[in-house]
Design an enzyme around this catalytic site. Sequence first.
Site, mmCIF file in Angstrom:
data_model
loop_
_atom_site.group_PDB
_atom_site.id
_atom_site.type_symbol
_atom_site.label_atom_id
_atom_site.label_comp_id
_atom_site.label_asym_id
_atom_site.label_seq_id
_atom_site.Cartn_x
_atom_site.Cartn_y
_atom_site.Cartn_z
ATOM 1 N N ARG A 30 37.541 34.613 29.533
ATOM 2 C CA ARG A 30 38.286 35.135 30.678
ATOM 3 C C ARG A 30 39.374 34.169 31.146
ATOM 4 O O ARG A 30 40.503 34.571 31.414
ATOM 5 C CB ARG A 30 37.288 35.379 31.823
ATOM 6 C CG ARG A 30 37.908 35.884 33.093
ATOM 7 C CD ARG A 30 36.930 35.705 34.235
ATOM 8 N NE ARG A 30 36.691 34.302 34.494
ATOM 9 C CZ ARG A 30 35.531 33.793 34.902
ATOM 10 N NH1 ARG A 30 34.503 34.563 35.083
ATOM 11 N NH2 ARG A 30 35.419 32.507 35.135
ATOM 12 N N VAL B 16 29.521 35.425 42.934
ATOM 13 C CA VAL B 16 29.429 35.340 41.480
ATOM 14 C C VAL B 16 30.761 34.839 40.919
ATOM 15 O O VAL B 16 31.828 35.176 41.411
ATOM 16 C CB VAL B 16 29.113 36.750 40.907
ATOM 17 C CG1 VAL B 16 29.107 36.743 39.397
ATOM 18 C CG2 VAL B 16 27.788 37.224 41.450
ATOM 19 N N CYS B 17 30.680 34.044 39.874
ATOM 20 C CA CYS B 17 31.835 33.567 39.130
ATOM 21 C C CYS B 17 32.646 34.760 38.627
ATOM 22 O O CYS B 17 32.043 35.682 38.089
ATOM 23 C CB CYS B 17 31.299 32.747 37.959
ATOM 24 S SG CYS B 17 32.436 32.358 36.656
ATOM 25 N N PRO B 18 33.919 34.853 38.740
ATOM 26 C CA PRO B 18 34.919 33.920 39.268
ATOM 27 C C PRO B 18 35.429 34.303 40.655
ATOM 28 O O PRO B 18 36.565 33.992 40.986
ATOM 29 C CB PRO B 18 36.049 34.083 38.255
ATOM 30 C CG PRO B 18 36.054 35.569 37.991
ATOM 31 C CD PRO B 18 34.621 36.034 38.164
ATOM 32 N N ILE B 19 34.633 35.033 41.446
ATOM 33 C CA ILE B 19 35.113 35.547 42.736
ATOM 34 C C ILE B 19 35.684 34.419 43.630
ATOM 35 O O ILE B 19 36.750 34.586 44.222
ATOM 36 C CB ILE B 19 33.977 36.318 43.477
ATOM 37 C CG1 ILE B 19 33.415 37.439 42.597
ATOM 38 C CG2 ILE B 19 34.465 36.867 44.803
ATOM 39 C CD1 ILE B 19 34.342 38.582 42.289
#
Lengths: 338, 79
Positions: A30, B16-19
Site C-alpha cells: 500500500r 487501524v493502520c493506516p487511518i
Amino acid sequence: MDPRLQGLLVGIIFGVLLQRGRLCFNSAIRDVKLTKDNYLMKMALLAIMVETIGFQLAAQLGWIKLNPLPFVPLAQIIGGFLFGMGMVLAGGCASGITYRVGEGYITAFVAAVFFGITAAAVRGGPLQFVNKWFGKPITTTNNPTGVYAATDGKINLTIANLLNINPWIIAIIFAIILLVVILVWKTTERKTTGLTWLWGGILVGITGIVAYISQKSYALGITGGWVNLFRTTTGNLDISKGVPYNWIGMEVLGIIIGAFIAALATKEFKLRMPKNPQTFAQVALGGILMGFGAGVAYGCNIGHILSGLPHLAISSILFTIFAVAGNWLMVWYLFERK
Amino acid sequence: MAEVKPNYTLDERGEVCPIPDVDTRKKLKEMKSGEILEVLIDYALSKERIPAGVKEIGGEVLSIEEIGPSEWRILIKKL
C-alpha cells in the site's frame, strides 16, 4: 526434535522479527502507492532475494525438495484480488494481523478469527465446494536437476521447470534483478525504533530458509496454520483420530507469542480498541475476503509472496500481481477517491 | 521548549493502520499556515510513519512526546 516444537520455535523467531521489523505486506504494498514510501517493500524484497538463493542452495544440498504451490490460474487471479482488497479492509495482511494479535490489537484479533474460520471453511470445510469453480492445478513432468518434489510424477509449475532449464539460472537472474532494484531504489527516510529494512530483510530471509529445512514440505506460511489451529481445536481433539496440531499451526501460535514477547520487552504492548464500532465490521469483512482468497488460491501473502516468489512459482507470481492490484484498488477506493 | 497550544486535536488511539496516517495528512492539508495539529497515537509504527508523511505535504513535526505505555503525542506545525 518434535516438528511441532520446531514450528513453534521458528514461529517465535518470525513473530519477533515481524514485530520489530514492523513488517506487514499490506503496508509494504500500500505505501508504495499511497505515501510513496518503500521502506517495508525493500525489507520484503531483500527477504525474498535471500530466500531465492537459500531455497535453491538447500535443495541443491538435498536438505529439501522444492515444492511450489499449485498453479490454478483462476484461483490465483480471483483469490489474489480478493485477498489484496481484504487486507486493506482488515488493516493488515495474513501475517500482519497475526503478529498484531500479539501486540494487543483487538481489531487484528477479530480479522484473524474471521480469516482463519473462512479459510478453514474453504479448505475442507462447508465451503469446500467453491474450489470446483476454479478447476484443477496445471502441472508439468519436467524436473530439471531433480530438485522439485513430485506427486505421481506431477510437479507444480515454476519458470524453471516450465522452460525445463536449470533452476539456478532463473534463481540467479531473479536475485540479480531484486538486488538492482534494492540498490537503485532510494530508501524512504525513516527514524525507525525497530529493525532497519536491511537487517529485517536479511533475518526474515534466513528465517524462511530455516523454516523450509525444518518443515521440509514448505517454508513459512500463515493460512494453513490458522486452518490447523481452528480445525484441530474445534473438531478433532482426539489426536489419535483427527487432524493433530502440526508444524504450521504451531508456527502461527509461535508468531503471536514472539510478537507478544517483543512488544512487551519494548513497551509496545497495549490492548487497543477502535472508537468507531463500524471498524469491527470492516476488519471482519476484510478477514473473510482474505480467508476466502487465500483459501482458494492455496496461500496468502506469506505462502505466495514471501515463500512462493523465491521458487519463481507461476502460481505465486500470478497471486502476487493480483494481490497488489486488489490492494491498490481498495486503497484508491478508501483513501484516494475524491 | 515552551508549551505550544494546538489548534486541532486528532485522537487516533486504537485506530487501524493506516487511518492515523491518512487522517493526519487530510487534516494537515485543510489547515492554514502556522496552525498546530496535535495527534494522539498508540502504535509505534505510526510514530515513525507520520513524521515521514507530513514532511511531504508541508508539515513540520515540533515534538513527539511519550504520554503513556505505547502512547504518544505528536505536535505538527503547518508550514
